[in-house]
Design an enzyme around this catalytic site. Structure first.
Site, PDB file in Angstrom:
ATOM      1  N   SER A 150      15.837 -20.585  47.885  1.00 53.12           N
ATOM      2  CA  SER A 150      14.686 -19.687  47.870  1.00 53.12           C
ATOM      3  C   SER A 150      15.115 -18.245  48.129  1.00 53.12           C
ATOM      4  O   SER A 150      14.576 -17.307  47.538  1.00 53.12           O
ATOM      5  CB  SER A 150      13.643 -20.120  48.899  1.00 53.12           C
ATOM      6  OG  SER A 150      14.186 -20.140  50.204  1.00 53.12           O
ATOM      7  N   GLU A 151      16.116 -18.050  49.006  1.00 51.64           N
ATOM      8  CA  GLU A 151      16.690 -16.718  49.224  1.00 51.64           C
ATOM      9  C   GLU A 151      18.186 -16.809  49.497  1.00 51.64           C
ATOM     10  O   GLU A 151      18.660 -17.789  50.084  1.00 51.64           O
ATOM     11  CB  GLU A 151      16.025 -15.991  50.399  1.00 51.64           C
ATOM     12  CG  GLU A 151      14.668 -15.407  50.106  1.00 51.64           C
ATOM     13  CD  GLU A 151      13.535 -16.321  50.541  1.00 51.64           C
ATOM     14  OE1 GLU A 151      12.383 -16.042  50.179  1.00 51.64           O
ATOM     15  OE2 GLU A 151      13.815 -17.324  51.222  1.00 51.64           O
ATOM     16  N   THR A 152      18.882 -15.774  49.054  1.00 53.00           N
ATOM     17  CA  THR A 152      20.291 -15.550  49.371  1.00 53.00           C
ATOM     18  C   THR A 152      20.394 -14.128  49.882  1.00 53.00           C
ATOM     19  O   THR A 152      19.789 -13.210  49.316  1.00 53.00           O
ATOM     20  CB  THR A 152      21.174 -15.718  48.125  1.00 53.00           C
ATOM     21  OG1 THR A 152      21.050 -17.071  47.657  1.00 53.00           O
ATOM     22  CG2 THR A 152      22.634 -15.420  48.428  1.00 53.00           C
TER      23      THR A 152
END
Length: 279
Positions: free
Chosen positions: A46-48
């Site tokens: 979902s996020e990096t």
């Protein structure tokens, strides 16, 4: 090409694989936007996040936050996970709190025992939800508008709008249809827990639905803005625990505490993968 530190951590759970995963790339100065976006698309989380030297002299580090498709100015679980990695790599704050620089500005983070907690950023939008949007939200959730007890804009960057239902069982029984919302509108849903009936250690249950139709396991930004709404309206006490991810087989726990004018959003962070990435 060079090798830089890579970590994959689990946020908002002391038990590995029960929270929300995050990939963190350190020493990311020199990576351009296209490369960071490509890496975030590749990790497919979902996020990096990408840790860089700060441009603000009062900050300890700068973080860039990418989904597989776009950059975010702020997000909660990437904030705690990035700070956990920065500290683990030897980072030392310049002052009492860690100060993170991100697209939304400067965010304070503190150690809360074994946990980390960030100061909830100001909301970009609050207030009532228009009746036509409320009707579309009810349709997307497969419920009537009468089932919605309260509704509020709670946007602190990602664009959240939130509604409250009467019970945890109603919330866990929802089946989300994003097409009814007709746009890129993330939606938060919260309900109070009856600990005797629900058998949970949490005071509220939360679900976060994304415009793509997916559901987020545990959402720091949503819980931050929900806390500002719920505490500010006298619906929640100044300290409470929110559960999230139950419907996905996760066991996220978000620890909320108001101290003076600041609302702190805390959680455990666990490192699951440690190594390097070639960039």
């Amino acid at each position: 090409m060079r090798n830089v530190p890579f970590r994959q951590v689990d946020v908002f759970s002391a038990t590995p694989f029960k929270g929300n995963p995050l990939a963190v790339i350190a020493e990311a100065d020199g990576l351009d936007d296209a490369m960071m976006q490509a890496i975030a698309n590749w990790t497919n989380l979902s996020e990096t996040t990408f840790l860089q030297r700060p441009s603000d002299a009062t900050a300890d580090y700068r973080v860039r936050i990418f989904t597989p498709h776009r950059e975010l100015p702020f997000a909660g679980h990437p904030t705690l996970g990035s700070c956990h990695v920065w500290l683990g790599l030897g980072g030392r704050p310049k002052s009492e709190h860690v100060v993170q620089e991100c697209g939304a500005g400067l965010v304070r983070i503190k150690r809360d025992g074994a946990r980390l907690a960030f100061a909830a950023p100001p909301q970009r939008r609050s207030g009532e939800v228009a009746p036509d949007l409320l009707a579309r939200i009810a349709q997307a959730l497969g419920i009537t508008t009468d089932a919605i007890v309260r509704a509020q804009w709670v946007d602190n960057g990602p664009g959240w709008v939130a509604v409250m239902l009467r019970s945890r069982s109603e919330l866990l029984g929802l089946r989300f249809d994003a097409t009814a919302l007709q746009g890129n509108q993330p939606l938060g849903v919260v309900a109070p827990c009856d600990k005797a009936r629900d058998g949970t250690d949490a005071d509220f249950e939360v679900r976060g639905f994304m415009w793509s139709g997916g559901e987020d396991p545990v959402t720091g930004s949503l819980n931050a803005s929900l806390a500002q709404w719920l505490i500010g309206a006298g619906i929640a006490p100044s300290r409470y625990v929110a559960a999230q991810g139950t419907a996905l087989g996760r066991a996220g726990r978000v620890h909320v505490a108001k101290d003076g004018e600041t609302i702190w959003i805390g959680g455990d962070v666990t490192t699951c993968v440690s190594g390097t990435i070639t960039v």
